[in-house]
Write a protein that holds these residues in place. Structure first.
Motif, PDB file in Angstrom:
ATOM      1  N   ALA A   1       0.832  -1.209   0.000  1.00 19.39           N
ATOM      2  CA  ALA A   1       0.000   0.000   0.000  1.00 19.39           C
ATOM      3  C   ALA A   1       0.861   1.252   0.000  1.00 19.39           C
ATOM      4  N   LEU A   2       1.997   1.184   0.674  1.00 18.44           N
ATOM      5  CA  LEU A   2       2.930   2.311   0.680  1.00 18.44           C
ATOM      6  C   LEU A   2       3.500   2.546  -0.716  1.00 18.44           C
ATOM      7  N   LEU A   3       3.861   1.483  -1.394  1.00 17.56           N
ATOM      8  CA  LEU A   3       4.384   1.604  -2.762  1.00 17.56           C
ATOM      9  C   LEU A   3       3.330   2.191  -3.692  1.00 17.56           C
ATOM     10  N   ILE A   4       2.099   1.740  -3.551  1.00 18.83           N
ATOM     11  CA  ILE A   4       1.002   2.260  -4.379  1.00 18.83           C
ATOM     12  C   ILE A   4       0.803   3.749  -4.118  1.00 18.83           C
ATOM     13  N   ALA A   5       0.902   4.151  -2.852  1.00 15.93           N
ATOM     14  CA  ALA A   5       0.754   5.572  -2.521  1.00 15.93           C
ATOM     15  C   ALA A   5       1.849   6.405  -3.178  1.00 15.93           C
ATOM     16  N   LEU A   6       3.067   5.890  -3.190  1.00 19.69           N
ATOM     17  CA  LEU A   6       4.174   6.595  -3.831  1.00 19.69           C
ATOM     18  C   LEU A   6       3.957   6.698  -5.341  1.00 19.69           C
ATOM     19  N   HIS A   7       3.497   5.611  -5.944  1.00 24.03           N
ATOM     20  CA  HIS A   7       3.204   5.636  -7.378  1.00 24.03           C
ATOM     21  C   HIS A   7       2.100   6.646  -7.676  1.00 24.03           C
ATOM     22  N   ASN A   8       1.086   6.668  -6.824  1.00 22.05           N
ATOM     23  CA  ASN A   8      -0.030   7.590  -7.028  1.00 22.05           C
ATOM     24  C   ASN A   8       0.423   9.043  -7.025  1.00 22.05           C
ATOM     25  N   GLN A   9       1.360   9.371  -6.153  1.00 27.11           N
ATOM     26  CA  GLN A   9       1.837  10.751  -6.084  1.00 27.11           C
ATOM     27  C   GLN A   9       2.407  11.206  -7.418  1.00 27.11           C
ATOM     28  N   VAL A  10       3.233  10.373  -8.012  1.00 22.90           N
ATOM     29  CA  VAL A  10       3.865  10.730  -9.281  1.00 22.90           C
ATOM     30  C   VAL A  10       2.848  10.688 -10.421  1.00 22.90           C
ATOM     31  N   ALA A  11       2.026   9.635 -10.447  1.00 25.17           N
ATOM     32  CA  ALA A  11       1.037   9.497 -11.516  1.00 25.17           C
ATOM     33  C   ALA A  11       0.039  10.654 -11.499  1.00 25.17           C
ATOM     34  N   ARG A  12      -0.391  11.027 -10.310  1.00 28.74           N
ATOM     35  CA  ARG A  12      -1.345  12.135 -10.199  1.00 28.74           C
ATOM     36  C   ARG A  12      -0.699  13.447 -10.607  1.00 28.74           C
ATOM     37  N   ALA A  13       0.557  13.643 -10.224  1.00 24.87           N
ATOM     38  CA  ALA A  13       1.262  14.869 -10.616  1.00 24.87           C
ATOM     39  C   ALA A  13       1.364  14.981 -12.129  1.00 24.87           C
ATOM     40  N   GLY A  14       1.623  13.848 -12.794  1.00 25.94           N
ATOM     41  CA  GLY A  14       1.711  13.853 -14.249  1.00 25.94           C
ATOM     42  C   GLY A  14       0.398  14.194 -14.913  1.00 25.94           C
ATOM     43  N   MET A  15      -0.676  13.600 -14.421  1.00 23.74           N
ATOM     44  CA  MET A  15      -1.996  13.871 -14.999  1.00 23.74           C
ATOM     45  C   MET A  15      -2.426  15.308 -14.740  1.00 23.74           C
ATOM     46  N   GLU A  16      -2.223  15.800 -13.519  1.00 24.68           N
ATOM     47  CA  GLU A  16      -2.628  17.170 -13.192  1.00 24.68           C
ATOM     48  C   GLU A  16      -1.834  18.191 -13.998  1.00 24.68           C
ATOM     49  N   ALA A  17      -0.549  17.945 -14.186  1.00 22.63           N
ATOM     50  CA  ALA A  17       0.274  18.870 -14.974  1.00 22.63           C
ATOM     51  C   ALA A  17      -0.173  18.886 -16.427  1.00 22.63           C
ATOM     52  N   THR A  18      -0.520  17.714 -16.945  1.00 14.22           N
ATOM     53  CA  THR A  18      -0.984  17.626 -18.336  1.00 14.22           C
ATOM     54  C   THR A  18      -2.286  18.393 -18.528  1.00 14.22           C
TER      55      THR A  18
END
Length: 236
Positions: free
Chosen positions: A77-94
């Motif tokens: 769950a910790l790894l998923i949370a870390l992935h989410n941070q980067v993935a969400r940042a990419g989508m929001e920036a786009t």
């Protein structure tokens, strides 16, 4: 009638004290969670996900194991949370890039350039976070892969919509782009992973230029040497 000392009425100040304590508790909890995320990022990139135990994360972060499980169900769950941070940042920036002045009516090349540069800038902002989200996350287990599939589906729909928009403007080849976008996402992920494995040695602008070419080529938009490669200092 409520008495002057009734705490429900808030006249004795206890509500304010309780609220302050609650706020402090939330702040402390948020700091603890952030410390676990930061520590895990450091350890996953130096020791690898497989080589990092919850016990080591907690000891390094100075957080009890009990407190860890108050924040996360487990290491996965910790790894998923870390992935989410980067993935969400990419989508929001786009999405933010596509909300920029004049972008809504812009040609396909301009839109692709803006969104790719924004995406690359966001997901490569922190090398360690990029390595976790694009390298360490690969092949962990079914649950983590299912999580990645959800993000892949979101990006497939998004990019297919952009391709359809380009077709409507007469700037792309008409066809079903679903599978093409799945393949494109795989290429994007691998290129960013390659960048992270190499310690970020390749300039991010070069990575973005390459991805711009890939996106344009995938939708059948004319490309050529340097086409679509608007530099950051040119306002992309």
């Amino acid at each position: 009638m409520e008495s002057a000392s009734d705490p429900v009425g808030g006249t004795d100040g206890t509500d304010g004290l309780h609220g302050a304590a609650l706020g402090t508790g939330h702040a402390r909890k948020a700091l603890r969670r952030e410390r676990l995320l930061t520590t895990a990022t450091d350890l996953f990139t130096t020791r690898g996900y497989v080589g990092t135990s919850i016990e080591r994360i907690c000891a390094t972060a100075h957080v009890s194991i009990r407190a860890f499980y108050q924040e996360f169900e487990g290491r996965e769950a910790l790894l998923i949370a870390l992935h989410n941070q980067v993935a969400r940042a990419g989508m929001e920036a786009t999405l933010a890039a596509l909300d920029g002045p004049g972008i809504d009516a812009a040609d396909t090349r301009t839109r692709v350039t803006a969104m790719v540069r924004a995406y690359v800038g966001a997901v490569t902002a922190d090398l360690a976070a990029t390595q976790v989200a694009f390298v360490e996350v690969i092949g962990v287990n079914r649950a983590v892969e299912d999580h990645r599939v959800v993000w892949r589906s979101l990006w497939t729909d998004f990019l297919t919509g952009e391709a359809d928009r380009a077709v409507g403007r007469g700037e792309a080849v008409p066809r079903d782009y679903t599978l093409a976008m799945v393949a494109l996402i795989g290429a994007i992920n691998e290129l960013i992973a390659h960048w992270a494995r190499g310690g970020g040695a390749v300039p991010r602008e070069v990575v973005a230029d390459e991805l711009i070419q890939h996106v344009l080529a995938t939708i059948g938009h004319p490309t050529g040497p340097g086409d679509g490669a608007v530099r950051a200092d040119e306002g992309a």
